[in-house]
Design an enzyme around this catalytic site. Structure first.
Site, PDB file in Angstrom:
ATOM      1  N   ARG A  12       0.866  -1.270  -0.089  1.00 24.24           N
ATOM      2  CA  ARG A  12      -0.102   0.005  -0.062  1.00 24.24           C
ATOM      3  C   ARG A  12       0.823   1.335   0.127  1.00 24.24           C
ATOM      4  NH1 ARG A  12      -2.788   0.473   5.983  1.00 24.24           N
ATOM      5  NH2 ARG A  12      -1.083  -0.481   7.151  1.00 24.24           N
ATOM      6  N   GLY A  40      -4.777  -1.545  -0.469  1.00 26.85           N
ATOM      7  CA  GLY A  40      -3.861  -0.606  -0.923  1.00 26.85           C
ATOM      8  C   GLY A  40      -4.112   0.774   0.066  1.00 26.85           C
ATOM      9  N   ASP A  59      10.190  -7.156   8.337  1.00 28.80           N
ATOM     10  CA  ASP A  59       9.835  -6.253   7.347  1.00 28.80           C
ATOM     11  C   ASP A  59       9.529  -4.651   7.847  1.00 28.80           C
ATOM     12  OD1 ASP A  59       7.679  -7.877   8.370  1.00 28.80           O
ATOM     13  OD2 ASP A  59       6.400  -6.280   7.208  1.00 28.80           O
TER      14      ASP A  59
HETATM   15  P1  AMP Z   1       2.562  -3.720   8.078  1.00 34.33           P
HETATM   16  O1  AMP Z   1       1.851  -4.481   9.095  1.00 34.33           O
HETATM   17  O2  AMP Z   1       1.454  -2.451   8.020  1.00 34.33           O
HETATM   18  O3  AMP Z   1       3.820  -3.552   8.204  1.00 34.33           O
HETATM   19  O4  AMP Z   1       2.186  -4.636   6.676  1.00 34.33           O
HETATM   20  C1  AMP Z   1       2.486  -5.692   6.372  1.00 34.33           C
HETATM   21  C2  AMP Z   1       2.300  -6.027   4.859  1.00 34.33           C
HETATM   22  O5  AMP Z   1       0.978  -6.081   4.672  1.00 34.33           O
HETATM   23  C3  AMP Z   1       3.148  -4.982   4.184  1.00 34.33           C
HETATM   24  O6  AMP Z   1       3.551  -5.723   2.978  1.00 34.33           O
HETATM   25  C4  AMP Z   1       2.212  -4.041   3.618  1.00 34.33           C
HETATM   26  O7  AMP Z   1       2.116  -3.203   2.532  1.00 34.33           O
HETATM   27  C5  AMP Z   1       0.865  -5.018   3.594  1.00 34.33           C
HETATM   28  N1  AMP Z   1      -0.471  -4.262   3.747  1.00 34.33           N
HETATM   29  C6  AMP Z   1      -0.979  -3.900   4.831  1.00 34.33           C
HETATM   30  N2  AMP Z   1      -2.129  -3.266   4.812  1.00 34.33           N
HETATM   31  C7  AMP Z   1      -2.265  -3.240   3.724  1.00 34.33           C
HETATM   32  C8  AMP Z   1      -3.584  -2.941   2.823  1.00 34.33           C
HETATM   33  N3  AMP Z   1      -4.554  -2.380   3.387  1.00 34.33           N
HETATM   34  N4  AMP Z   1      -3.472  -3.307   1.431  1.00 34.33           N
HETATM   35  C9  AMP Z   1      -2.476  -3.697   0.963  1.00 34.33           C
HETATM   36  N5  AMP Z   1      -1.338  -4.382   1.539  1.00 34.33           N
HETATM   37  C10 AMP Z   1      -1.365  -4.166   2.897  1.00 34.33           C
HETATM   38 MG    MG Z   2       5.322  -2.616   7.490  1.00 39.47          MG
END
Ligand code: AMP
Ligand code: MG
Length: 485
Positions: free
Chosen positions: A103, A136, A265
């Site tokens: 996203r 996203g 990540d």
């Molecule tokens: P995060 O927990 O925010 O670090 O995200 C973990 C993974 O999920 C990353 O690859 C983000 O880009 C993906 N991600 C989180 N929220 C969304 C969303 N609403 N749409 C698409 N990908 C997401």
């Molecule tokens: Mg992240």
């Protein structure tokens, strides 16, 4: 229009489009990212612009218009290429090879007046090849929360990314963890880099030591510049990364901050703190405080943060083994505790008013403080703020004068520790000349602001936004944070 024209855009009246973007990451070749397009939004309402970051980019806040933010960081006008970074990562201990910017994308890289290379990275800018089932997008509350976390941490002395802008985008989103439908936003984060531990883990998974080396050379070149000329720069890089991450963990702990999602990540290769989702500041000193509702077993609870960082650094040795000697990696990681303890001790002593204190005294004061905070359930941030607020030279005269405030009420049974703490603090003050008390008072004031970003505080500014679209409490809160009030 050619790509070169889109990149430089020298004649634009929008200062963001006229910045001299560098193609540092792009020049490494397309193994590390995918070119993507930004979502188009029905609305663009600028909710936050971080003017304090503009001078570092050589921009005058007076000259930059709201419309400039919107055109650049809401409409992503004419900016190409937009790069979704490829990465994997260990999430709650499980390896996930389906990650990547789902996203967000790298909008561009700009060199600050300080000579450092900065990333402009988006969050909530639309779907990419890595969105999986996701939309996203970013909720407005998610944007508000990240802006607040970054500013608060920065002013608490944590090495962190900051938010450059946050724009409301007029979409209705459905989320399991927010009353839905909920409002949407797109944010631009300014950080030292968006290269993560997981970026290297992906290269190891793909068995591409050549790409690992190329990326590592780039990382050292840009973010570990002191090491460039060193013969064993790779081993020194890892040792330096261990130091930065250990210090970061100590900074979170002293700030009373629980990041909540320390997947690899979300760990930056520059050792900077970033990506603020379900984080929380601890209300009281509870080692097992859990911030994320989905962290069922408390893997990323408050007190686990240092050991999790250490573990993440250990797992990162796998991709580096192709380049760095095993013994050097082991030696580098072996220093984690030492670095962590030194930084934690130094930061906590500052919160207690002391720039330095002889070793046995420092140890005793720190241990007793933590023990008291744990036992008494007095607010972590409140305790230190009350110290700063009520400190007086009288504390040196008699233990009874120390923290003599009705705002600190230990739970029954913990009062013995409180008395011990007051006696110890009084004793320590007597080792200082009275003309040093001013310095102690100032140290307390600098390191213990009144404003703590506890969850009820966030809710208190979110409520007026939801109820009456009143953003004033949000701006007031940021102002308080930025002026260390
Ligand atoms: P995060 O927990 O925010 O670090 O995200 C973990 C993974 O999920 C990353 O690859 C983000 O880009 C993906 N991600 C989180 N929220 C969304 C969303 N609403 N749409 C698409 N990908 C997401
Ligand atoms: Mg992240």
């Amino acid at each position: 229009m050619t790509l070169a024209e889109t990149r430089n855009y020298k004649n634009s009246s929008n200062p963001f489009l006229s910045l001299k973007y560098e193609s540092a990451l792009e020049s490494l070749g397309d193994d590390y990212y995918d070119e993507v397009a930004a979502a188009e939004f029905p609305q663009h309402i600028l909710r936050w612009r971080n003017d304090l970051l503009l001078p570092r980019l050589g921009l005058d806040p007076q000259v930059v218009k709201d419309e400039d933010f919107i055109t650049a960081f809401g409409k992503f006008d004419r900016r190409k290429p937009l790069l979704a970074m490829r990465y994997h990562g260990y999430q709650f201990g499980e390896y996930n090879s389906l990650l990547g910017d789902g996203r967000g994308f790298l909008y561009g890289q700009v060199r600050g007046l300080d000579g450092e290379l900065y990333d402009f990275g988006t969050k909530g800018s639309g779907r990419t090849p890595y969105s999986r089932g996701g939309d996203g997008l970013l909720t407005l509350k998610g944007g508000v929360r990240e802006v607040l976390a970054a500013e608060t941490l920065h002013y608490l002395g944590v090495r962190t990314s900051r938010c450059l802008s946050m724009i409301e985008t007029g979409l209705s989103l459905w989320r399991g963890d927010e009353p839905s439908p909920t409002r949407s936003s797109v944010m631009v984060r300014m950080s030292s880099s968006h290269i993560r531990f997981g970026t290297f883990e992906r290269l190891h998974y793909l068995q591409r030591p050549d790409l690992t080396k190329k990326l590592l050379d780039h990382v050292i070149q840009e973010y570990y510049r002191d090491l460039n000329a060193e013969e064993d720069k790779y081993a020194l890089f890892y040792a330096q990364l261990v130091k930065r991450v250990a210090e970061l963990a100590a900074q979170w702990m002293a700030a009373g901050f629980c990041h909540a999602v320390l997947n690899t990540d979300n760990m930056s290769i520059t050792g900077e703190s970033f990506d603020y989702g379900p984080y929380a500041f601890i209300p009281t000193y509870d080692p097992y405080f859990i911030a994320a509702y989905f962290d069922y077993y408390g893997r990323y609870c408050y007190s686990h943060q240092p050991s999790i960082c250490q573990l993440n650094l250990e797992m990162l040795q796998e991709p580096f083994k192709a380049i760095i000697d095993k013994d050097d990696l082991k030696f580098g990681l072996g220093k984690f505790d030492e670095y962590y303890q030194a930084e934690y001790r130094s930061l906590m002593l500052k919160k207690l008013g002391f720039v330095e204190l002889p070793h046995p005294q420092a140890e005793e004061l720190l241990n007793l403080t933590i023990e008291f905070l744990k036992d008494s359930k007095v607010g972590y941030h409140q305790f230190f703020y009350e110290m700063a607020r009520t400190f007086s030279s009288k504390w040196r005269d008699e233990p009874g004068f120390v923290m003599n405030t009705s705002d600190i009420v230990p739970v029954p049974g913990a009062s013995g520790l409180f008395d011990d703490w007051c006696i110890l603090y009084h004793t320590i003050l007597n080792d200082f000349d009275s003309d040093r008390l001013d310095v102690i008072s100032q140290t307390l004031a600098i390191h213990n602001p009144k404003t703590a970003l506890l969850r009820p505080v966030i809710e208190s500014i979110w409520e007026p936004i939801v109820q009456e679209d009143n953003w004033q409490p949000f701006y007031d809160l940021i102002k308080a944070i930025q002026s260390r009030k």
